[in-house]
Design an enzyme around this catalytic site. Structure first.
Site, short mmCIF file in Angstrom:
data_model
loop_
_atom_site.label_atom_id
_atom_site.label_comp_id
_atom_site.label_asym_id
_atom_site.label_seq_id
_atom_site.Cartn_x
_atom_site.Cartn_y
_atom_site.Cartn_z
CB SER A 1 -0.89 0.00 1.25
OG SER A 1 -1.73 1.13 1.26
CE LYS B 1 -4.72 -0.19 0.10
NZ LYS B 1 -5.44 -1.06 1.07
CG LEU B 2 -1.17 3.89 -6.76
CD1 LEU B 2 -1.29 4.74 -8.02
CD2 LEU B 2 0.24 3.94 -6.19
CE LYS B 3 -4.19 3.46 2.14
NZ LYS B 3 -5.43 2.83 2.65
CG ASP C 1 -7.96 1.93 0.36
OD1 ASP C 1 -7.42 1.30 1.30
OD2 ASP C 1 -9.11 2.41 0.43
CG ASN D 1 -8.50 4.59 3.42
OD1 ASN D 1 -7.44 4.69 2.83
ND2 ASN D 1 -8.80 3.55 4.19
CD GLU E 1 -8.88 -1.24 0.12
OE1 GLU E 1 -7.88 -1.34 -0.61
OE2 GLU E 1 -8.83 -1.40 1.35
CG ASP F 1 -10.78 -1.62 4.36
OD1 ASP F 1 -9.64 -1.13 4.19
OD2 ASP F 1 -11.16 -2.04 5.48
CE LYS G 1 -7.73 -3.08 6.18
NZ LYS G 1 -7.88 -1.60 6.31
N GLY H 1 -4.38 -4.77 5.52
CA GLY H 1 -3.37 -4.53 6.55
C GLY H 1 -3.68 -3.30 7.37
C1 LIG Z 1 -2.21 -0.74 4.50
C2 LIG Z 1 -3.43 0.09 4.41
O1 LIG Z 1 -3.61 0.83 3.50
N1 LIG Z 1 -4.30 -0.03 5.43
C3 LIG Z 1 -5.59 0.59 5.61
C4 LIG Z 1 -5.48 2.07 5.87
C5 LIG Z 1 -4.63 2.45 7.01
C6 LIG Z 1 -3.83 3.54 6.82
C7 LIG Z 1 -3.07 4.06 7.82
C8 LIG Z 1 -3.04 3.46 9.06
C9 LIG Z 1 -2.25 3.99 10.10
C10 LIG Z 1 -2.23 3.36 11.31
C11 LIG Z 1 -2.98 2.25 11.51
C12 LIG Z 1 -3.77 1.72 10.50
C13 LIG Z 1 -3.81 2.35 9.26
C14 LIG Z 1 -4.60 1.84 8.23
C15 LIG Z 1 -6.53 0.35 4.45
O2 LIG Z 1 -6.42 -0.63 3.73
O3 LIG Z 1 -7.48 1.13 4.31
MG LIG Z 2 -8.60 0.08 2.76
#
Ligand SMILES: CC(=O)N[C@@H](Cc1ccc2ccccc2c1)C(=O)O
Ligand SMILES: [Mg+2]
Length: 368
Positions: free
Chosen positions: A135, A161-163, A189, A191, A214, A239, A263, A291
């Site tokens: 990620s 995976k790009l935020k 992703d 969020n 995502e 997610d 998750k 993750g």
């Molecule tokens: C790997 C990935 O992108 N994880 C989360 C987002 C995320 C991003 C930042 C975080 C900081 C601290 C704890 C949990 C976190 C989870 C997701 O899939 O949406």
């Molecule tokens: Mg996510």
């Protein structure tokens, strides 16, 4: 099993680099670890809650409080404690799935160590190693992003995976495609950063042949995701929305998601995570392991989960050095884009005492 002690340990782990998403930027991870001591064995659990309630409603201090005040006291006197019992004893308490998941994980780890049985065997792993994705956070420039992606591809990650967020979506995706080609497995992703009004804008991602988009919308907007899926060709993956097997079935039946990010912490534990895997498999919906920047403790259990048959897409089960200079367990090192599924009893790893001591901020025994 008879519980003889529960330790709540707060650790602080600096990240190798700031990790920016649509809900904020993290520079170090504030983590809650649980250690369950029974007559047969000890077990470890990791709570994935973020420091502030920005990913979900849970946050580390809240999880510590609900464990201290309600969840641990509810299970300590149980005559025959095992992981399945934890789920039913804690069911009357609403929400707090990440706190519950950490406690269930620690009890499951102790139970399985006592039996000499691994998480992989218990959950139904069919592979001895899993393909790993990575990620990549939002960056200050496209150039910085491309350098980061190049580094991860060189490291062997099999999926990028790009935020994304409004203002950082089409351009970074186009740049990665132009620089690294069409064969790189690529997904995004958000969020929850978009609304249904952004549907036509998000459809502009369709030409880039992404594996999935995502959680584009609010975690409670199941209907919105179903409507978005009729406008955007890229498969929608959920997610934050998927907090139980029942909700997964509902979202799939309503056409809100074609893929699910599983998750264990978000859904209340590894046993519910397996149930979500089973429900998705029954509907022909692929899953992958998400993750939460776990230490090697949560990472070990996630890699075991990612080895189940329905986990057909690379997960965010990245190597330890994606996030940490020094992990609290022996590091997970990427080998040919894969991580090995631990084979030892329980989660198959132990914290390294000196590293754990170094990163420990606080430790308290909730039951002795
Ligand atoms: C790997 C990935 O992108 N994880 C989360 C987002 C995320 C991003 C930042 C975080 C900081 C601290 C704890 C949990 C976190 C989870 C997701 O899939 O949406
Ligand atoms: Mg996510």
């Amino acid at each position: 099993m008879k519980l003889t002690g529960v330790e709540l340990r707060r650790i602080r782990m600096p990240l190798v680099a700031p990790f920016r998403t649509s809900f904020g930027t993290e520079t170090d991870r504030d983590i809650l670890l649980l250690r369950v001591v029974t007559e047969e064995a000890e077990g470890w659990g990791e709570c994935v809650a973020t420091g502030e309630p920005l990913y979900s409603s849970e946050y580390v201090d809240g999880a510590a409080d609900v464990l201290r005040r309600y969840l641990v006291p509810a299970i300590v006197d149980h005559p025959r404690l095992d992981a399945v019992a934890v789920g039913s004893v804690l069911a009357p308490f609403k929400g707090h799935r990440m706190a519950k998941a950490a406690l269930e994980m620690a009890v499951l780890d102790a139970e399985l160590r006592g039996q000499g049985r691994s998480f992989g065997r218990e959950l139904g792993a069919v592979r001895d190693r899993v393909a790993c994705g990575v990620s990549v956070g939002i960056m200050d420039s496209i150039g910085e992003l491309l350098d980061a992606v190049e580094g991860y591809l060189d490291a062997g990650y099999v999926r990028i995976k790009l935020k994304i967020e409004p203002g950082w979506d089409i351009a970074p995706v186009r740049a990665v495609r132009e620089r690294f080609g069409d064969d790189v497995l690529l997904q995004v992703d958000a969020n929850t950063a978009y609304s249904l009004a952004d549907a036509r804008h998000l459809a502009r991602l369709d030409p880039f042949d992404l594996l999935l988009i995502e959680q584009p919308l609010d975690e409670e907007d199941i209907r919105g995701h179903a409507e978005l899926a009729r406008i955007v060709r890229t498969p929608v993956c959920l997610d934050e929305s998927i907090t139980s097997a029942a909700i997964a079935a509902d979202a799939i039946r309503r056409g809100a998601c074609a893929i699910v990010n599983v998750k264990p912490g978000r859904v209340g534990g590894y046993l519910e995570a397996r149930r979500i895997h089973d429900v998705c498999a029954a509907h022909g919906v692929p899953v992958w392991c998400g993750g939460m920047l776990e230490t090697g403790i949560g990472r070990a259990a996630n890699v075991a989960l990612a080895a189940l048959p329905g986990f057909t897409l690379p997960g965010d089960t990245s190597a330890s050095d994606r996030y940490y200079h020094t992990d609290v367990t022996p590091p997970f090192v990427l080998d040919d884009g894969h991580l090995p599924v631990p084979t030892g009893p329980g989660i198959g790893v132990q914290p390294l005492p000196d590293v754990l001591a170094e990163v420990t901020v606080a430790s308290e025994w909730l039951h002795r």
